[in-house]
Write an enzyme that holds these catalytic residues in place. Structure first.
Site, mmCIF file in Angstrom:
data_model
loop_
_atom_site.group_PDB
_atom_site.id
_atom_site.type_symbol
_atom_site.label_atom_id
_atom_site.label_comp_id
_atom_site.label_asym_id
_atom_site.label_seq_id
_atom_site.Cartn_x
_atom_site.Cartn_y
_atom_site.Cartn_z
ATOM 1 N N ASP A 13 0.864 -1.166 0.000
ATOM 2 C CA ASP A 13 0.000 0.000 0.000
ATOM 3 C C ASP A 13 0.911 1.228 0.000
ATOM 4 O O ASP A 13 2.099 1.129 0.313
ATOM 5 C CB ASP A 13 -0.893 -0.036 1.242
ATOM 6 C CG ASP A 13 -1.737 1.203 1.394
ATOM 7 O OD1 ASP A 13 -2.427 1.587 0.422
ATOM 8 O OD2 ASP A 13 -1.696 1.811 2.480
ATOM 9 N N ASP A 15 0.005 5.136 1.025
ATOM 10 C CA ASP A 15 -0.123 6.060 2.157
ATOM 11 C C ASP A 15 -0.156 5.307 3.476
ATOM 12 O O ASP A 15 -0.987 4.413 3.671
ATOM 13 C CB ASP A 15 -1.408 6.888 2.013
ATOM 14 C CG ASP A 15 -1.417 7.725 0.756
ATOM 15 O OD1 ASP A 15 -0.999 8.887 0.814
ATOM 16 O OD2 ASP A 15 -1.833 7.204 -0.302
ATOM 17 N N ASP A 172 -1.642 -0.857 5.836
ATOM 18 C CA ASP A 172 -1.951 -0.306 7.166
ATOM 19 C C ASP A 172 -3.440 -0.113 7.383
ATOM 20 O O ASP A 172 -3.843 0.635 8.272
ATOM 21 C CB ASP A 172 -1.227 1.040 7.368
ATOM 22 C CG ASP A 172 -1.827 2.150 6.523
ATOM 23 O OD1 ASP A 172 -2.089 1.916 5.320
ATOM 24 O OD2 ASP A 172 -2.048 3.255 7.056
#
Length: 223
Positions: A13, A15, A172
């Protein structure tokens, strides 16, 4: 993946996993507040919701939800502000830089799968110096579906010529784990990310939970 077969590719991922974009995403929220004569909020208010993009930032900055009649207009205003400053303070997480170096040194290919639209993701990835290192960049508008749908991860694996079952997906957000599991990939939840305000990270059902980037290199199948 759980029994430790050799990992052939790592997907990340963007960000909150590879890069810390909260200063610019939250900063755009404060710029929006400033236009309305409102005082700035601390970055710690924005950080947990950074993974939710404009929706999350508007919720923090102006307590606006998608059901509000002005939401779309405010979202467009916010995104224009963000686009003008999106590379000002955004950086690769310091410890993640050395992990990427180690993957490159081991000739283990890696790529990026993000829900961020290409309009924003491509310039941010380029500004971070990752565009020529990442083998693939799949954005929120690359396929007809975004995470938690597995199609973006399947698309990344197809472009890299790798069996999804031999990929790790690192993220996250709960949606990252859901997408990775649906794609049959090993999943890694990272505790340094933005995490949101839903279920705790331990409840996401990831195959692995790591607290520091360097731990990724020691997971089963990475050696």
């Amino acid at each position: 993946m759980k029994t430790g077969p050799r990992v052939h590719a790592v997907l990340f991922d963007l960000d909150g996993t590879l890069i810390d974009s909260a200063p610019d995403l939250g900063g755009a929220g404060n710029d929006l507040r400033e236009r309305r004569g409102l005082p700035a909020l601390p970055l710690t208010d924005f950080r947990p919701m950074t993974g939710a993009g404009a929706r999350g930032m508007l919720g923090v900055a102006l307590q606006i939800t998608p059901e509000h009649p002005d939401f779309e207009a405010l979202k467009d205003e916010y995104l224009a502000i963000y686009e003008a400053r999106m590379t000002r303070l955004t950086r690769v997480f310091g410890d993640m830089a050395s992990v990427l170096d180690a993957l490159d040194a081991a000739d283990l290919p890696w790529g990026i799968v993000t829900n961020k639209h290409s309009r924003f993701a491509a310039p941010v990835v380029a500004a971070a110096g990752l565009q020529h290192r990442s083998r693939v960049l799949v954005c929120g508008d690359t396929t007809p579906h975004a995470k938690p749908h597995p199609e973006p991860l399947f698309e990344a694996a197809r472009r890299m010529g790798v069996d999804p079952a031999r990929c790790l997906y690192v993220g996250d957000d709960l949606r990252d784990v859901q997408a990775g599991r649906a794609a049959g990939m090993g999943t890694v939840a990272v505790a340094w990310g933005y995490l949101g305000q839903g279920e705790p990270i331990e409840a996401w059902g990831a195959d692995h939970l790591i607290n520091f980037p360097g731990e990724l290199l020691n997971l089963p199948g990475m050696a």
